[in-house]
Design a protein around this motif. Structure first.
Motif, PDB file in Angstrom:
ATOM      1  N   GLY A 125       1.158  78.461  49.111  1.00  0.00           N
ATOM      2  CA  GLY A 125       2.228  79.222  48.472  1.00  0.00           C
ATOM      3  C   GLY A 125       2.978  78.462  47.403  1.00  0.00           C
ATOM      4  O   GLY A 125       3.815  79.032  46.705  1.00  0.00           O
ATOM      5  N   ALA A 126       2.706  77.172  47.268  1.00  0.00           N
ATOM      6  CA  ALA A 126       3.460  76.360  46.305  1.00  0.00           C
ATOM      7  C   ALA A 126       2.551  75.333  45.639  1.00  0.00           C
ATOM      8  O   ALA A 126       2.854  74.144  45.589  1.00  0.00           O
ATOM      9  N   LYS A 153      -0.928  81.703  46.260  1.00  0.00           N
ATOM     10  CA  LYS A 153       0.406  82.253  46.516  1.00  0.00           C
ATOM     11  C   LYS A 153       0.311  83.656  47.092  1.00  0.00           C
ATOM     12  O   LYS A 153       1.062  84.021  48.014  1.00  0.00           O
ATOM     13  N   SER A 154      -0.619  84.459  46.587  1.00  0.00           N
ATOM     14  CA  SER A 154      -0.799  85.810  47.107  1.00  0.00           C
ATOM     15  C   SER A 154      -1.203  85.775  48.577  1.00  0.00           C
ATOM     16  O   SER A 154      -0.654  86.515  49.406  1.00  0.00           O
ATOM     17  N   SER A 169       0.779  73.453  50.568  1.00  0.00           N
ATOM     18  CA  SER A 169       0.941  74.862  50.925  1.00  0.00           C
ATOM     19  C   SER A 169       0.305  75.719  49.845  1.00  0.00           C
ATOM     20  O   SER A 169       0.540  75.512  48.651  1.00  0.00           O
ATOM     21  N   ASP A 184       1.915  84.458  50.615  1.00  0.00           N
ATOM     22  CA  ASP A 184       3.035  85.394  50.666  1.00  0.00           C
ATOM     23  C   ASP A 184       2.763  86.571  51.588  1.00  0.00           C
ATOM     24  O   ASP A 184       3.704  87.164  52.124  1.00  0.00           O
ATOM     25  N   CYS A 222      -4.015  78.908  41.896  1.00  0.00           N
ATOM     26  CA  CYS A 222      -2.609  78.923  42.322  1.00  0.00           C
ATOM     27  C   CYS A 222      -2.093  80.337  42.541  1.00  0.00           C
ATOM     28  O   CYS A 222      -1.339  80.600  43.495  1.00  0.00           O
TER      29      CYS A 222
END
Length: 213
Positions: A54-55, A20-21, A52, A24, A16
């Protein structure tokens, strides 16, 4: 020693954080791309379909047993077979990253690249982290023939580029796979920026020496 709860929890959280890295920083978008980690007992954790990067929710990652059979979590991505065929051919690999990163995909659509090794040796770090990058012919998303085409290259190459699709990169750890994928994307960006310019590549001797390292 068997698989521990701590190992599983750490792997879930790590996936996770890396997802996200990547999201982003614009290396993937929407619900594209997927990440997997192979655990010490051979089972796998993978980002699920329509998620996603990112989430991500660590508790909802798809989990597979050591035979590649879905066990629990959210519905697996239809691209899970890309990860499976990399692991089958690369027992030394414990993570796979697959992205639809913009510059890598752009290069994968070019008609005049070398299908045996798509990107030239522009930098030492690209050669060390990626090495050779074969182009896999186009297949529709989810086509199982793509798995066979990837498997044919995976034993000798830890990174491949899917035509009109994106890179698939394996590593001994998630960090290694992540960094190699990012190096590939930056090199693809450089390659596109330099098209039409006289370019000083690493020599064959220099590239071979780096690969041996």
């Amino acid at each position: 020693m068997g698989l521990t709860k701590s190992e599983v929890t750490k792997a879930r959280d790590h996936i996770c954080v890396v997802g996200k890295s990547i999201f982003d920083r614009g290396l993937t978008f929407g619900s594209t791309g997927n990440i997997s980690v192979r655990l010490s007992d051979g089972s796998m954790l993978m980002t699920p379909t329509n998620a996603s990067l990112g989430a991500l929710d660590p508790a909802r990652l798809s989990r597979f047993d050591a035979n590649g059979i879905f066990v629990d979590g959210d519905k697996p991505t239809k691209e899970s077979f890309l990860h499976m065929c990399m692991y089958c051919q690369r027992p030394q690999s414990n993570a796979v990253v697959h992205l639809h990163s913009t510059h890598s995909v752009a290069v994968s659509t070019l008609a005049d690249v070398d299908p045996a090794d798509v990107l030239p040796p522009l930098t030492a770090y690209y050669v060390m982290r990626v090495g050779r990058l074969p182009l896999i012919p186009y297949f529709a998303p989810g086509d199982e023939k793509l798995a066979q085409a990837v498997a044919e290259q995976a034993a000798d190459n830890h990174a491949v580029l899917l035509a009109n699709h994106g890179p698939v990169v394996a590593g001994s750890s998630l960090e290694e796979a992540q960094y190699a994928t990012e190096e590939l994307e930056e090199t693809a960006k450089l390659f596109l920026m330099l098209r039409g310019h006289r370019t000083r590549l690493l020599t064959q001797e220099q590239a071979d020496a780096l690969r041996k390292r």
